[in-house]
Structure formats: C-alpha cells, structure tokens
Enzyme design. Sequence first.
Site, short mmCIF file in Angstrom:
data_model
loop_
_atom_site.label_atom_id
_atom_site.label_comp_id
_atom_site.label_asym_id
_atom_site.label_seq_id
_atom_site.Cartn_x
_atom_site.Cartn_y
_atom_site.Cartn_z
N THR A 20 0.84 -1.20 0.00
CA THR A 20 0.00 0.00 0.00
C THR A 20 0.88 1.25 0.00
O THR A 20 2.07 1.17 -0.32
CB THR A 20 -0.98 -0.04 1.20
OG1 THR A 20 -1.96 1.00 1.06
CG2 THR A 20 -0.27 0.14 2.53
N ASN A 21 0.33 2.41 0.35
CA ASN A 21 1.10 3.65 0.43
C ASN A 21 0.56 4.47 1.61
O ASN A 21 -0.36 4.06 2.29
CB ASN A 21 1.04 4.42 -0.90
CG ASN A 21 -0.38 4.74 -1.29
OD1 ASN A 21 -1.10 5.45 -0.59
ND2 ASN A 21 -0.83 4.18 -2.42
N TYR A 22 1.15 5.64 1.83
CA TYR A 22 0.84 6.43 3.03
C TYR A 22 -0.39 7.33 2.91
O TYR A 22 -0.65 8.13 3.79
CB TYR A 22 2.04 7.31 3.40
CG TYR A 22 3.21 6.53 3.94
CD1 TYR A 22 3.13 5.88 5.16
CD2 TYR A 22 4.40 6.44 3.22
CE1 TYR A 22 4.21 5.16 5.66
CE2 TYR A 22 5.49 5.75 3.72
CZ TYR A 22 5.39 5.10 4.94
OH TYR A 22 6.44 4.40 5.44
N SER A 23 -1.16 7.23 1.85
CA SER A 23 -2.33 8.10 1.71
C SER A 23 -3.29 7.94 2.89
O SER A 23 -3.62 6.81 3.29
CB SER A 23 -3.06 7.76 0.40
OG SER A 23 -4.30 8.42 0.36
N ALA A 87 -4.86 7.57 -4.09
CA ALA A 87 -3.48 7.18 -4.43
C ALA A 87 -3.52 5.71 -4.81
O ALA A 87 -3.34 4.82 -3.98
CB ALA A 87 -2.57 7.42 -3.25
#
Length: 213
Positions: A20-23, A87
Amino acid sequence: RIIVTAGPTREPFDPVRFITNYSSGKMGYALAVMAARRGAEVVLISGPSSLPVPPGMDFISVGSALEMRDAVMSCLAAATVIVKAAAVADYRPAVRAENKLKKKQGPLVLPLERNPDIIAEIGAVKGDRILVGFAMESENLLANAKAKLFAKNMDLIVANDLHQTGAGFQCDTNIIKILDPRGGIEEVPLMDKLDIAGRILDRVKVLIDERKC
Ligand code: C5P
C-alpha cells in the site's frame, strides 16, 4: 452528481499481507464533504482509511485498485464530475497466495503486475464529464503533471510537491497548483484541505458553467 475517490489501495499477496502507500484519504474526504455542502450529490469511493464516513453522501468502501475501478465504472454513467484523489497502487502482486506465506532462507521475490490506470480509462470514455486528477511528485512536478493532464484526458490536474512542508500525504493542509489544458497554472498557497477542496471545486464550477453555455 460527483464521484470522489480517496485513500490508498491495498494490493494483497497473501491472506494477511498487502502492498500500500501512506495516503490518509484526507484530501479526497475534504473534497467529498465540500462538494456535498455546495449541493452536489456525492459518491465517495474510498480505499482503507481511518477517517469517519462523512454523512450526507453515498459511500463505497473498496480495497484494491481492481475493486476501485469496478466501483468507479459502475457509477460513471450517472456522474457529471469525477475527482480522482485516490493514491491508486500502480502495481499489484501477480499472485495472491491462498495461505499465509511462510518465511524461508534467502530473499523473497514478489513479481508485480500493472494495475489498470483508472483515470486514463475514464478519460477515454468521459464524454463531456469533468475529470479532475491529482499528481504527487518528488521531482519535475509541473512537467510531470502537465504530461499526465494530457495523457489521461483530464480537465484539471492538481499538483502537489512531496518535498514541501505542509503538503501531501497525511497532512491536514496542502499546497497545490491547479493546471488546465490551456496552459493555466493557479498557485494555491498553504491552507487547510477543506479550503483547498473549495478552491478546486471553484474551478470545477467554472467548467460546469462554461459547458452549460
Ligand atoms: O499515479 P499517477 O501519478 O499517474 O496518478 C495521477 C492520477 O491518476 C491520480 O488522480 C490518480 O488517482 C490516478 N490514477 C488512477 N489509477 C492508477 C494510477 C493513478 O486512477 N492506477
């Protein structure tokens, strides 16, 4: 009727793990809230986020980019505006193991495959719908944002610079530049994400009014 996508996507590779990502979802949720306050019918399609579901709108919870694409495409016909603040992960693990992966000696190699580019798919079929995308870059912000605006057939792109304090993922504030296909660049200084959302929606309203003429 406006569709807003928000948050990250989760791309699983076994039953308990994912990429995943930090959004945080904050920018997308602020857009959805502000659009509802201004009288739009809102569909908020969100990846995993710890934010509370805002009242007064339809809410669709999704996990992966493939789920987000299905949700967006099923709502597209009824929408006049689409804002893609999510994102979306560009890649997903090519294989999703049925059981939890066990650790072994040596490195683990996870082959990745491309996810669909949802906004590009919308851009190809949007007709006179207004399509707004985001670009978060760590280098060549304006050039990259401009290239995406045209490549994905957007009407506006909101560029944020990952290096600026008070901008981007997780923050309650943002600093943006709004680019349009005529070459216009509107610089919006540091402000709360709700106010940033208002400035983006002001530009959407101008486009709606132009199309009514
Ligand atoms: O990842 P990229 O910088 O190209 O993202 C620009 C825009 O494209 C964003 O609005 C994002 O929501 C959208 N996007 C998408 N599907 C992807 C990747 C990005 O809709 N797979």
